[in-house]
Write an enzyme that holds these catalytic residues in place. Structure first.
Site, PDB file in Angstrom:
ATOM      1  CB  SER A 132      -0.869  -0.002   1.261  1.00 35.06           C
ATOM      2  OG  SER A 132      -1.484   1.248   1.471  1.00 35.06           O
ATOM      3  CE1 TYR A 145      -4.591  -2.101   4.773  1.00 37.82           C
ATOM      4  CE2 TYR A 145      -3.454  -0.042   4.323  1.00 37.82           C
ATOM      5  CZ  TYR A 145      -4.073  -1.189   3.867  1.00 37.82           C
ATOM      6  OH  TYR A 145      -4.165  -1.431   2.509  1.00 37.82           O
TER       7      TYR A 145
END
Length: 250
Positions: A132, A145
């Site tokens: 990401s 995350y």
């Protein structure tokens, strides 16, 4: 291009994973899908792609081991499954932290450690980890995350070095905001955490990060994954490719 290659793509019943699975299948790979969904929907996808399916819960190491044994040797491993939760750190549920680390990071360790021996035996392999933009930068309220994706990037570099002389590459793809169920589902939590409307979250939080002011498309990520699986990418390993509309260029 990928005839006679077998590819396992985790989290591939929707979003980025499904786009990658479609791209690999279109080039002749035998694809194994993994993820959640309605039985009829998954059956339809398997029929569409000529794929098989294993619904292992990737937060359970024993289930991962059983899946890898059932699936057998794979030439291409795409660790794509992920989840998200948005909350201030003092309110972040510990069980959500554990789940996010388990699915977004630890599952990739388990699939990789079990796939590598077969790749080494054949002298060829491609490992692609969907990281990401949050593997390269942080955002508030996403502690688990961001930690998991930073860890995944480091894990990828390490295994790239370990496997460099075995014909196996390992790379990250780090998308910015892609319009997928994962992104859509985090909007309500972000609304609550920041006291914003849905429109404000989309325009002032999500797309504010991306100079292009548009969501990355799943097919864009799939095209990059397909390239990394090809022979032309044989010299690329340990890389982290941002496909984020310019987010991490700042």
């Amino acid at each position: 291009m990928l005839k006679d290659k077998r590819a396992l793509v985790t989290g591939s019943t929707s979003g980025i994973g499904l786009a990658i699975a479609r791209a690999l299948a279109a080039e002749g790979a035998a694809v194994i899908l993994n993820g959640f969904g309605e039985e009829a929907q998954i059956a339809q996808l398997c029929d569409e792609l000529g794929a098989s399916y294993n619904g292992a819960n990737l937060m359970d190491p024993a289930a991962i081991a059983a899946m890898m044994e059932a699936v057998g040797p794979v030439d291409i491993l795409v660790n794509n499954a992920g989840m998200q939760h948005v909350a201030p750190v003092e309110d972040f549920p510990p069980e959500k932290w554990d789940a996010i680390l388990a699915l977004n990071l630890t599952a990739a360790f388990h699939t990789t450690r079990l796939a590598v021996p077969g790749m080494k035996a054949r002298g060829w392999g491609r490992i692609i980890n969907t990281a990401s933009a949050h593997s390269l930068a942080a955002s508030p309220f996403k502690s688990a995350y961001v930690a998991a994706k930073h860890g995944l990037a480091g894990f990828t570099k390490t295994i790239a070095l370990e496997l460099a002389t075995h014909g196996i590459t390992a790379n990250c793809i780090s998308p910015g905001y892609v319009w997928t169920p994962l992104v859509e589902n985090q909007i309500p939590d972000t609304m609550a955490a920041r006291g914003m409307t849905r429109e404000q979250v989309v325009n002032d939080v999500l797309l504010a990060k991306q100079p292009t002011k548009r969501f990355v498309q799943p097919e864009d990520v799939a095209a990059l994954a397909l390239f990394l699986c090809g022979e032309a990418a044989g010299g690329i390993t340990g890389a982290n490719y941002a496909i984020d509309g310019g987010w991490t260029a700042e």
